[in-house]
Scaffold this active site. Structure first.
Site, mmCIF file in Angstrom:
data_model
loop_
_atom_site.group_PDB
_atom_site.id
_atom_site.type_symbol
_atom_site.label_atom_id
_atom_site.label_comp_id
_atom_site.label_asym_id
_atom_site.label_seq_id
_atom_site.Cartn_x
_atom_site.Cartn_y
_atom_site.Cartn_z
ATOM 1 N N ASP A 23 1.913 15.386 1.520
ATOM 2 C CA ASP A 23 1.061 15.856 0.430
ATOM 3 C C ASP A 23 -0.203 16.507 0.986
ATOM 4 O O ASP A 23 -1.196 16.618 0.291
ATOM 5 C CB ASP A 23 0.689 14.657 -0.475
ATOM 6 C CG ASP A 23 0.115 15.081 -1.807
ATOM 7 O OD1 ASP A 23 0.504 16.123 -2.322
ATOM 8 O OD2 ASP A 23 -0.751 14.345 -2.322
ATOM 9 N N CYS B 94 5.433 12.232 -22.807
ATOM 10 C CA CYS B 94 4.167 12.801 -22.307
ATOM 11 C C CYS B 94 3.188 12.996 -23.471
ATOM 12 O O CYS B 94 3.441 13.801 -24.366
ATOM 13 C CB CYS B 94 4.419 14.126 -21.600
ATOM 14 S SG CYS B 94 2.875 14.873 -21.055
ATOM 15 N N CYS C 92 -1.339 9.073 -13.908
ATOM 16 C CA CYS C 92 -0.617 8.709 -15.133
ATOM 17 C C CYS C 92 0.834 8.449 -14.740
ATOM 18 O O CYS C 92 1.389 9.159 -13.906
ATOM 19 C CB CYS C 92 -0.713 9.863 -16.135
ATOM 20 S SG CYS C 92 0.441 9.755 -17.524
#
Ligand code: B12
Ligand code: SF4
Ligand code: SF4
Length: 414
Positions: free
Chosen positions: A153, A221, A264
């Protein structure tokens, strides 16, 4: 979510491949397991098939404020633009287990933090493992030097697309890499190498599957960030808003953000493949071993009002060594003010009133919004005074709207 990583093996002349693909595969499989990766595969260095979708996504502004994604698009599509010696990517997967936070007040702020960020920073832990993989590989292949560079990442690589090419899973409608038995509770990392390897899983077991007709993640979502299967509008994603976005958050999205203060997990907790993975307990590692998600004392030892009361020094001391450092105090306290309003946390009113005097406009604005949502019986005068202190007319207008909203909702006296 991206920074730069150190490079290794610089200045080594182009080395011919001394080992056949077939000889390298068992060696790499063994080394991958030795450094603690759950699966390892090889992938190509270039992704021409993704050029058009990536450019369309960027042209539509789906990367929101992450300008670094647009700036590095060409590098992502072909790592040879950065490392001309690159021949293949070794892609590794490490599963993590999302623990249930302890009940009640002992859980501190853990419930508002995405599972992946509750413990040790995976970037650091896994980057070390990928570097170790490179070192071990070079030892084993002596005298052949191995040119290599590790990313977790931390650089311009299409990690999920590379993992798919490496036969490690498929890209789900939530956009994430899914693996049978593990779901998407995984981290990815890449070792760019000069080894000639044909693409595929190194142990020969392709992890295949598909989402079928399921659309549970899209339905789950709360901000509508998954605008189509597999396609995310980052500007609406709570993960982006709480971690990457700088400045005030769009007011129209705040209520849908619920209690999240960092990341989230909703499109992952809604996923039936993830449910099954946890039920079958197929994810390796228990609480003792899995230090990515076992909540750190920095998170369990603090309540939401205490978080809102931290000054810069106290914030640095508590979070500097945790993943929550990324948005800094301004970003994390902004998120906490939004969560406090959404969770109807009246115990946050006093720290919110104090934040009306904070040097940061982002925090003054979020505190004003939080108070106007909570509408406590006290504090209206603080907001009026805060509005009068603002020198910028636009900012004054924003606080005035909150004042009107709050005052209008109060019962008439007398
Ligand atoms: C930028 C980024 C983000 C951004 C943007 C998200 C995104 N999907 O790109 C934000 C901040 C929102 C984000 C959030 C998260 N991230 Co993130 N993120 C990244 C990062 C650094 C780059 C991703 C990237 O290149 N995006 C560019 C876009 C263009 O890629 P894309 O979304 O795949 O777009 C393609 C699809 O739309 C495709 N497409 C078009 N039509 C269709 C149709 C279908 C059906 C499909 C499948 C695809 C598809 O075409 C596009 C171009 O190829 C990677 C690390 C890396 N270097 O790869 C981590 C990474 C993807 N993130 C990761 C994680 C864990 C998360 C979160 C779960 C964190 C959290 N819990 O809060 C959330 C999940 C949000 C989500 N549902 O995607 C992990 C994912 C691990 C896994 N198992 O897949 C990664 C790989 C980091 C890591 N090393 O482990 N992230
Ligand atoms: S991380 Fe949350 S906000 Fe982002 S796409 Fe998934 S469910 Fe939506
Ligand atoms: S929730 Fe359903 S559609 Fe979404 S990633 Fe999981 S299986 Fe695929």
């Amino acid at each position: 979510m991206s920074t730069s990583a150190g490079s290794e093996g610089k200045g080594v002349p182009d080395a011919p491949s001394l080992h056949a693909d077939d000889e390298l595969r068992p060696l790499l499989t063994r080394l991958g397991a030795e450094v603690g990766l759950d699966a390892l595969g090889s992938a190509p260095v270039a992704y021409p098939r993704h050029e058009q979708p990536l450019k369309t996504w960027l042209d539509e502004g789906r990367h929101a404020g992450m300008s670094w994604l647009a700036e590095s698009a060409d590098l992502r599509l072909d790592v040879r633009r950065r490392f001309p010696w690159a021949r293949s990517l070794l892609v590794g997967v490490k599963a993590y287990r999302p623990h249930d936070p302890p009940a009640g007040s002992e859980s501190g702020i853990v419930r508002g933090v995405s599972a992946y960020a509750r413990g040790r920073d995976y970037h650091e832990v896994l980057l070390d493992r990928f570097k170790l993989l490179g070192n071990r590989l070079e030892q084993e292949l002596t005298p052949r030097p191995v040119r290599r560079h590790a990313y977790v990442d931390t650089g311009p690589v299409l990690e999920r697309q590379a993992a798919v090419e490496a036969g490690l899973g498929w890209q789900g409608k939530n956009g994430l890499l899914l693996r049978p038995g593990e779901g998407s509770w995984t981290f990815l990392g890449v070792l760019v190498t000069d080894l000639d390897l044909s693409p595929g899983p190194l142990d020969g077991h392709t992890a295949s599957g598909s989402c079928g007709s399921c659309r549970a993640c899209l339905a789950a979502c709360p901000t509508g960030a998954l605008i189509a299967p597999g396609v995310i509008d980052s500007g609406r994603c709570i993960s982006y808003l709480t971690i990457e976005h700088r400045g005030p958050i769009d007011r129209s999205l705040r209520r849908a953000m619920g209690g999240w203060i960092f990341g989230c997990d909703l499109c992952q907790t809604a996923c039936p493949i993830n449910h099954r993975a946890l039920r079958r307990q197929k994810i390796p590692g228990g609480p003792a071993e899995d230090d990515f998600t076992a909540p750190s004392p920095a998170l369990t030892g603090i309540t939401l009002p205490q978080l809102l009361s931290l000054d810069e020094d106290a914030f640095r001391q508590r979070f500097r060594k945790t993943p929550l450092w990324r948005p800094r105090r301004e970003g994390l306290l902004r998120n906490a003010l939004i969560a406090a309003a959404n969770l109807r946390r009246l115990d946050c009113v006093d720290p919110a009133r104090a934040l009306l005097r904070d040097p940061s406009w982002v925090l003054r604005e979020a505190a004003s919004w939080c108070l106007s949502e909570l509408r406590p019986p006290e504090g209206l005068d603080d907001l009026r005074a805060a509005m009068q202190r603002e020198e910028d007319a636009q900012r004054q207008k924003v606080l005035a709207q909150d004042l009107i909203r709050w005052a209008g909702a109060l019962p008439r006296s007398g």
